[in-house]
Scaffold this active site. Structure first.
Site, PDB file in Angstrom:
ATOM      1  N   ASN A   9       0.867  -1.186   0.000  1.00  0.00           N
ATOM      2  CA  ASN A   9       0.000   0.000   0.000  1.00  0.00           C
ATOM      3  C   ASN A   9       0.904   1.237   0.000  1.00  0.00           C
ATOM      4  O   ASN A   9       1.453   1.597   1.032  1.00  0.00           O
ATOM      5  CB  ASN A   9      -0.879  -0.052   1.265  1.00  0.00           C
ATOM      6  CG  ASN A   9      -1.679   1.219   1.473  1.00  0.00           C
ATOM      7  OD1 ASN A   9      -1.806   2.048   0.568  1.00  0.00           O
ATOM      8  ND2 ASN A   9      -2.224   1.378   2.672  1.00  0.00           N
ATOM      9  N   LYS A  11       0.163   4.236  -0.277  1.00  0.00           N
ATOM     10  CA  LYS A  11      -0.472   5.439   0.294  1.00  0.00           C
ATOM     11  C   LYS A  11      -0.257   6.623  -0.659  1.00  0.00           C
ATOM     12  O   LYS A  11      -0.194   6.420  -1.870  1.00  0.00           O
ATOM     13  CB  LYS A  11       0.041   5.694   1.705  1.00  0.00           C
ATOM     14  CG  LYS A  11      -0.061   4.436   2.575  1.00  0.00           C
ATOM     15  CD  LYS A  11       0.129   4.683   4.031  1.00  0.00           C
ATOM     16  CE  LYS A  11      -0.025   3.355   4.778  1.00  0.00           C
ATOM     17  NZ  LYS A  11      -0.028   3.497   6.210  1.00  0.00           N
ATOM     18  N   HIS A  96      -9.543   1.418   4.924  1.00  0.00           N
ATOM     19  CA  HIS A  96      -8.266   1.587   5.621  1.00  0.00           C
ATOM     20  C   HIS A  96      -8.469   2.598   6.746  1.00  0.00           C
ATOM     21  O   HIS A  96      -9.221   3.556   6.603  1.00  0.00           O
ATOM     22  CB  HIS A  96      -7.193   2.072   4.638  1.00  0.00           C
ATOM     23  CG  HIS A  96      -5.822   2.059   5.232  1.00  0.00           C
ATOM     24  ND1 HIS A  96      -5.390   3.038   6.100  1.00  0.00           N
ATOM     25  CD2 HIS A  96      -4.810   1.165   5.123  1.00  0.00           C
ATOM     26  CE1 HIS A  96      -4.157   2.747   6.486  1.00  0.00           C
ATOM     27  NE2 HIS A  96      -3.777   1.619   5.912  1.00  0.00           N
ATOM     28  N   GLU A  98      -6.786   4.989   7.730  1.00  0.00           N
ATOM     29  CA  GLU A  98      -6.504   6.390   7.372  1.00  0.00           C
ATOM     30  C   GLU A  98      -7.693   7.015   6.649  1.00  0.00           C
ATOM     31  O   GLU A  98      -7.964   8.209   6.786  1.00  0.00           O
ATOM     32  CB  GLU A  98      -5.206   6.468   6.542  1.00  0.00           C
ATOM     33  CG  GLU A  98      -3.992   6.283   7.445  1.00  0.00           C
ATOM     34  CD  GLU A  98      -2.770   5.664   6.795  1.00  0.00           C
ATOM     35  OE1 GLU A  98      -2.710   5.600   5.548  1.00  0.00           O
ATOM     36  OE2 GLU A  98      -1.869   5.230   7.544  1.00  0.00           O
ATOM     37  N   GLU A 163      -5.486  -4.669  10.890  1.00  0.00           N
ATOM     38  CA  GLU A 163      -4.431  -3.657  11.048  1.00  0.00           C
ATOM     39  C   GLU A 163      -4.686  -2.856  12.327  1.00  0.00           C
ATOM     40  O   GLU A 163      -5.445  -1.875  12.298  1.00  0.00           O
ATOM     41  CB  GLU A 163      -4.440  -2.698   9.858  1.00  0.00           C
ATOM     42  CG  GLU A 163      -4.163  -3.357   8.530  1.00  0.00           C
ATOM     43  CD  GLU A 163      -3.573  -2.357   7.552  1.00  0.00           C
ATOM     44  OE1 GLU A 163      -2.437  -2.562   7.133  1.00  0.00           O
ATOM     45  OE2 GLU A 163      -4.239  -1.368   7.220  1.00  0.00           O
ATOM     46  N   GLY A 169       2.442   2.520  10.793  1.00  0.00           N
ATOM     47  CA  GLY A 169       3.385   3.619  10.591  1.00  0.00           C
ATOM     48  C   GLY A 169       4.087   4.066  11.864  1.00  0.00           C
ATOM     49  O   GLY A 169       4.743   5.105  11.877  1.00  0.00           O
ATOM     50  N   SER A 208       3.401  -1.841  10.498  1.00  0.00           N
ATOM     51  CA  SER A 208       4.856  -1.860  10.679  1.00  0.00           C
ATOM     52  C   SER A 208       5.500  -3.202  10.342  1.00  0.00           C
ATOM     53  O   SER A 208       6.399  -3.660  11.049  1.00  0.00           O
ATOM     54  CB  SER A 208       5.223  -1.418  12.100  1.00  0.00           C
ATOM     55  OG  SER A 208       4.797  -0.084  12.318  1.00  0.00           O
TER      56      SER A 208
HETATM   57  P1  PGA Z   1       2.786   0.495   7.712  1.00  0.00           P
HETATM   58  O1  PGA Z   1       1.311   0.675   7.099  1.00  0.00           O
HETATM   59  O2  PGA Z   1       3.343  -0.775   7.144  1.00  0.00           O
HETATM   60  O3  PGA Z   1       3.538   1.718   7.263  1.00  0.00           O
HETATM   61  O4  PGA Z   1       2.610   0.422   9.178  1.00  0.00           O
HETATM   62  C1  PGA Z   1       0.446  -0.402   6.942  1.00  0.00           C
HETATM   63  C2  PGA Z   1      -0.851   0.062   6.339  1.00  0.00           C
HETATM   64  O5  PGA Z   1      -1.300   1.165   6.666  1.00  0.00           O
HETATM   65  O6  PGA Z   1      -1.464  -0.639   5.523  1.00  0.00           O
END
Ligand code: PGA
Length: 251
Positions: A9, A11, A96, A98, A163, A169, A208
């Protein structure tokens, strides 16, 4: 885990030059290897066409990071599942955290998008997960249960990504015990909702995921793969995730 799925992903990252660099580095890898983990790239909308062209004749797959629930119409700035399907996208990340946070997306909206994605032949990857506060209060199961019930349709043909928001992140990864507990819980709920079919739904972990923790994550039995954010735009590290997955591939 056997035959892991690795979803990148990106983003809101990936200028044209970066996109070309990431994808061409991955293509160099795929040309040298056979039978590696199923790998899906989810760049921003504007780079889907470029990535599509670049991965033609390669085993890499293509996904988007969101879609609208309508197929077309007066929705300025949105992208429909029909448009995604039209350019050859196969997967779409929905719900997601976010988007749930930045765009106030509710379970109800995620459900509508999931149905629309399926109706257009896309495989939805529906994201669920609790905040740090919810985990501190030991409410992770009830939160995830509500998200599952609210976001998944009566007939579901897609993947679920667990998640935990506190691990996205942040560099904090849920430990194997926490992931295992939640995966088992999600599986139980999917089986309650879909019967036998619920046993076949792929459950991914995201938050992460990095080269130095991925091996332990791949080793979790009920898990089908990983949803990767930050590392997905660092090709040398993303390749490590694919490489480490090799030993989990059943021929
Ligand atoms: P990350 O994000 O690996 O940077 O923690 C995962 C995600 O948001 O799908």
């Amino acid at each position: 885990m056997s035959n892991p799925i690795i979803i990148g992903n990106w983003k809101m990252n990936g200028l044209i030059n970066e996109t070309k660099h990431i994808v061409s580095t991955l293509l160099t890898y795929t040309k040298k290897h056979q039978n590696f983990a199923k790998t899906i790239l989810c760049p921003p909308f504007t780079q889907l066409q470029l990535v599509k062209e670049m991965i033609k004749n390669s085993p890499l797959g293509l996904g988007a990071q969101d879609c609208h629930y309508a197929n077309k119409g007066a929705h300025t700035g949105d992208i429909s599942p029909a448009i995604l399907q039209d350019i050859g996208v196969n997967y779409v990340i929905l719900g997601h955290s976010e988007r749930r946070k930045d765009h106030h997306e509710s379970n109800q909206l995620v459900l509508k998008k999931t149905v629309a994605a399926q109706n257009n032949g896309l495989l939805p990857i529906v994201c669920i997960g609790e905040t740090q506060q919810e985990r501190n209060a030991n409410n992770q199961e009830s939160i995830v249960e509500v998200q599952l019930k609210g976001s998944l349709p009566e007939q579901f043909d897609g993947l679920v990504a667990y998640e935990p928001i506190w691990a996205i992140g942040t560099g904090l990864t849920a430990n194997n015990e926490q992931i295992t507990e939640m995966i088992q819980f999600i599986r139980k709920k999917l089986v309650a909702q879909y019967g036998e079919n619920g046993k076949k739904i792929s459950i991914l972990y995201g938050g992460s995921v990095k080269p130095d923790n991925v091996k332990d994550i791949y080793a979790i039995p009920e898990l089908s793969g990983v949803l990767v954010g930050g590392v997905s735009i660092i090709p040398k590290d993303f390749i490590k995730l694919i490489d480490i997955a090799q030993e989990f591939i059943r021929s």
